[in-house]
Design an enzyme around this catalytic site. Structure first.
Site: not given
Lengths: 627, 627
Positions: B181, B205, B281, B328, B466
């Protein structure tokens, strides 16, 4: 016997091309105007500096003798003239005269440079009885040039009257050459007089190329009795005679001034480089300071504020001590030279070393002087740089104020190296250590720290020496160095120390062990080193060793790495050449660029492209079959 | 009708591959252990946090309701359970569940995702009367699966008993899937119960791929009456219903949570991005804070020290205001996707914008709280990070202490954007602005600032979201995220805004005008931008525009550039495609890497390779021959 101007021009052009100068060429009016501005302002500094220092008599004396020493070779000048010239000398030391050692050395090692007279004899076809610009003369020297008196030469100091210099007994017209001189207008220091004392200092002139250029500029010969007088008055003692004794452990890239690498293959054995093995990068003879008399002056522009002894530094400020890697901006220049010729010493990847530097924090000293972090003075006065002047005039350099003041900048006023007083060779008694910046900012033998609106004045700060130039700038002709950014922090970099290029690897080992260093400017930690033995087709991560544990954003010292890399089965044949390479990533996620072409620059600095080492696979015979 | 385990495995494998998951895969035990540790420590934080806040009653209330709200969808739980779960929810929110939106959106825009039942019908060839691991059952649903009760499902919460979840009326065995997952173990929040409330929140999802995976895991069906009860108890109100209204000016990369670029072609017109055009974002629904009640808590680890209102921030601390570019970390991810599939939103080069942010300095607030620059407390307590928690739980992020405390770090506790109170959309009432770092550290709706030994606990700080991963890491399988470095400062980067890819250029113009942005992390000034219209064969310098004037090492905002580039004569033909590209260099002399292959990473972040734009040369007809 004397060349026409046109023929002289052609000869000069071809000599320049041979010497690789076609691309380096002349400085713009912008620089020249700037030089004049600086000349004025520096004379001002000298004047008011003297005023400022009046209450610190010693310090005035301290600056005085050095100015004398620097120009002593000219001889016979009144002390007033000397003072004026001292200012001028500093002011005009803008270009990069000391920065053209590279080819120099390749030439000087082994073959002594020829005498320009011989070159003149060889190169010049005697012409008709033409006149040099110097005048119409009946009497000619055996080489066919007219004779000049020193007085006549001395009248030619400015472009409007033509600019003459003498070298030995030759008289040369350098009017057109001034703009092409890699050292910039410093050549004008000798206008109307002898360049011999300067060349004794800057021995990078002792090359065939320089002699060829000189020969092409010849217009006359000094009267024999005048030359004898001059020779007697000029002291040409080797200014490098007093340099410290050296073991020559690493590759020597220049003897005078002395420049040598560390021993690359021994790097991985010594996280802290032993002092005799630390790389050395000098621009001048190594000065000698008497530690007891030594005073460091703190100043704001031209006003001196404070002077401290090394004892003051030791007793009045908290001592800090940590490992710092110093790296010459020109480290790994060799590889750029393979792309296209660049200026400067041909460093391999060993112009880098690490020592434990000890001293007080510059920010503490500045705070004490009244220029602390919170001092409104800094902002009100528009201070943007902290400048450092070394004893090896005219060397100076500066750093941005934020680096100097930041609690996390860790700039040292250092007096110890690896736990002992800093050796003369490495800048003792007092050296500035600017961690994370190119080593040229870590000024050796520092005797003056100035809070200033502008950068340091020398060619190593404002000239083209350490500027960020683009790959497509193939000449500095017409480029104002002030339009290029001064290098301060260096980019992320890494190199393979073992194996060394050209070595062999036993094909039956099946793998190669690689070792090397990685380092980035600004204290940026190395987070990763990737290695490849197939020229970058496939990569794997290296293990980071010492240095990886350094504090966040304070990784002032290198990070060692090591990797065991399997040789791809298809390459496992004797005779195959492995292209081993490495690349590092720092904590700001900057990567090394892949190819040197992308970072190539005329000065050959800041090469941080992937580092390659070629080794050959061999099948080693068993020395001892019983073993 | 029911699949064998083997067949299910195959179906799952192929669905995963289609969804690009083959390479993302499962988390290691290390992470899982870590999740447990965090679960414990976070529960501890909650406990002692509540103690610490006792004297600040409001603040306790402030944290309480949010915890309730976050899990409200589960319904029917006692408040004690809710409190416990709130801790668990925070603790388990480690992975990167919200980070797989990319392909998601590509799918959701236009086509509604299919119902898994349909997929099951289509994909599955009914087998013999096999048994699902759930047991031997006579009664089967129309799809051929055995029926389950909710109580039966609830017994399957751990791998040793198999892990079941329900979605609508389907029962699914996710035991093997947990490790694959992308959101990590967060899926275990739903173990033994319904995942519907979570998916209402994380709408990424809703894609064909996810539905295919789900279908492959189906083992049963809830009894019809049980499903109706469940449906009635679950509130599936759209958690995004309360998001602010939007103009959808730039490319929308995800609707829920909302993620959109700025308008790339308009960037060069607006050095300061107008607020409606600023890229957005979000990781969650946009929280709504009542500014009057809003309190920002300052804490040391789990001890709360101070709470301040926005009025306190405005009145007690000096206001600072300056332009900051937020970018970002995933900006320019599109290009990496072309090398090999990566995770995350498919950003073009517009996940970057600049606003004038106003507020007080974090260092002033920390100083006031007792954690100032000179505070021995910081060193004594081993504080290395300042953590920020947003109202959009479980979002948090942290920055190194030196960035927070440095006088030259300029971190803001901001309450204004372009001169007005920060809109809810952009993090109002209080947002942290960390200039020079990836925008994920500029935590929106910040309600808690903690001086801490460790980094922030969320997946966006400690998870893989990140982190700096190497190009050769093609799966996170077996990788402990703690071994990868958290991204903070971003590398030097630039992009071409005009012309846009696919546009045409009149061949008779003979040249192309290029415009774009350049920016580097850590305040490092852009010193140069090079451009090429022949794919990098030849380069020239662009003119630097606004932003080039920024203070040294404090270039927090982008630098605009522009260039007029002649089209090489040999390319001047209609139909020729020009490969236009750009590359920037920052003041630390870091260059952009040439090819995306060198910086490719599975998370698709920090793409700073040369930026390319393809345009086609055309011969434009004269619209008006008289003109």
């Amino acid at each position: 016997m004397v060349l026409t101007t046109a023929r002289r021009g052609l000869l000069l052009g071809s000599a320049l091309r041979r010497a690789g100068f076609a691309q380096t060429a002349r400085f713009t009016n912008g620089v020249r105007n700037n030089a004049r501005t600086l000349a004025r302002s520096n004379l001002g500094v000298l004047g008011s500096g003297a005023r400022g220092l009046a209450s610190y008599g010693e310090s005035t004396n301290h600056r005085g003798p050095k100015a004398d020493r620097g120009l002593g070779g000219l001889g016979g000048l009144g002390s007033g003239t000397i003072a004026a010239l001292a200012g001028l000398a500093t002011a005009l030391s803008l270009g990069a005269l000391s920065l053209i050692q590279p080819d120099t050395v390749a030439q000087t090692e082994g073959n002594a440079p020829p005498n320009p007279d011989d070159l003149v004899k060889k190169a010049q076809v005697p012409g008709p009885n033409e006149c040099a610009p110097g005048g119409n003369r009946a009497q000619r020297c055996p080489l066919g040039f007219p004779y000049f008196s020193r007085k006549e030469v001395s009248k030619h100091k400015h472009a409007e009257d033509r600019i003459y210099v003498t070298y030995k007994d030759g008289v040369y017209d350098v009017t057109e050459f001034v703009n092409m001189h890699p050292g910039g207008e410093r050549i004008l220091l000798a206008a109307g007089s002898a360049i011999d004392p300067y060349w004794a200092m800057y021995q990078q002139h002792s090359t065939r190329q320089v002699m060829e250029i000189l020969a092409s500029l010849r217009i006359g010969t000094l009267y024999e009795h005048e030359f004898k007088e001059l020779e007697a008055s000029i002291s040409l003692d080797d200014p490098f005679a007093n340099d410290p004794p050296r073991a020559n452990l690493g590759a020597v890239r220049c003897q005078k001034p002395y420049n040598s690498e560390t021993v690359i293959e021994l790097i991985p054995d010594n996280y802290i480089t032993p002092i005799p093995m630390h790389y050395k990068r000098h621009h001048h003879p190594v000065p000698q300071a008497n530690e007891a008399d030594f005073r460091l002056v703190l100043a704001f522009e031209d006003a001196n504020i404070l002077q401290v002894s090394t004892e003051d530094l030791r007793s009045r400020f908290k001592k800090h001590e940590f490992p710092v890697t110093l790296q010459c901006a020109g480290n790994r220049r060799q590889e750029l030279n393979k792309v296209a010729p660049v200026q400067g010493l041909e460093w391999d990847c060993g112009a880098i070393s690490t020592a434990v530097w000890g001293g007080c924090l510059l920010r503490d000293v500045l705070e004490f002087t009244g220029f602390g972090d919170e001092s409104a003075l800094i902002e009100r006065a528009g201070v943007k740089h902290i400048c450092f002047e070394g004893l090896d005039k005219p060397y100076d350099a500066s750093i941005p104020i934020d680096k100097a003041l930041s609690k996390f900048g860790d700039v040292l006023v250092a007096y110890e190296m690896n736990g002992a007083p800093i050796p003369r060779e490495h800048g003792g008694p007092v050296r500035i250590i600017v961690p994370g910046h190119l080593a040229a900012r870590s000024v050796k033998w520092c005797e003056r720290i100035t809070a200033s609106k502008g950068e340091g004045h020398s060619g190593w700060q404002r000239g083209i020496a350490y500027k960020g130039a683009p790959a497509y700038m193939r000449t500095f002709d017409g480029v104002d160095p002030e339009t290029l950014t001064s290098v301060q922090e260096l980019p992320v970099n890494s190199a393979i120390c073992l194996p060394r290029p050209g070595s062999t690897v036993d094909v039956d080992d099946g793998s190669v062990t690689l070792k090397g260093w990685a380092w980035s400017g600004g204290g940026r930690n190395i987070i990763r080193v990737d290695v490849s033995v197939d020229g970058g087709k496939t990569w794997q991560g290296a293990d980071l060793g010492r240095g990886a544990e350094q504090g966040q954003n304070r990784a002032w010292a290198w990070t060692f790495w090591e990797a065991e890399v399997d040789i791809p089965p298809e390459l496992r044949k004797p005779g195959v050449e492995l292209d081993i390479c490495c690349r590092a990533v720092d904590v700001s996620m900057n990567h090394q660029p892949e190819r040197p072409e992308a970072v190539w620059n005329l000065r050959g600095i800041m090469n941080n492209s992937y580092h390659h080492v070629a080794v050959t696979l061999v099948r080693e015979e068993e020395d001892n079959e019983d073993a």
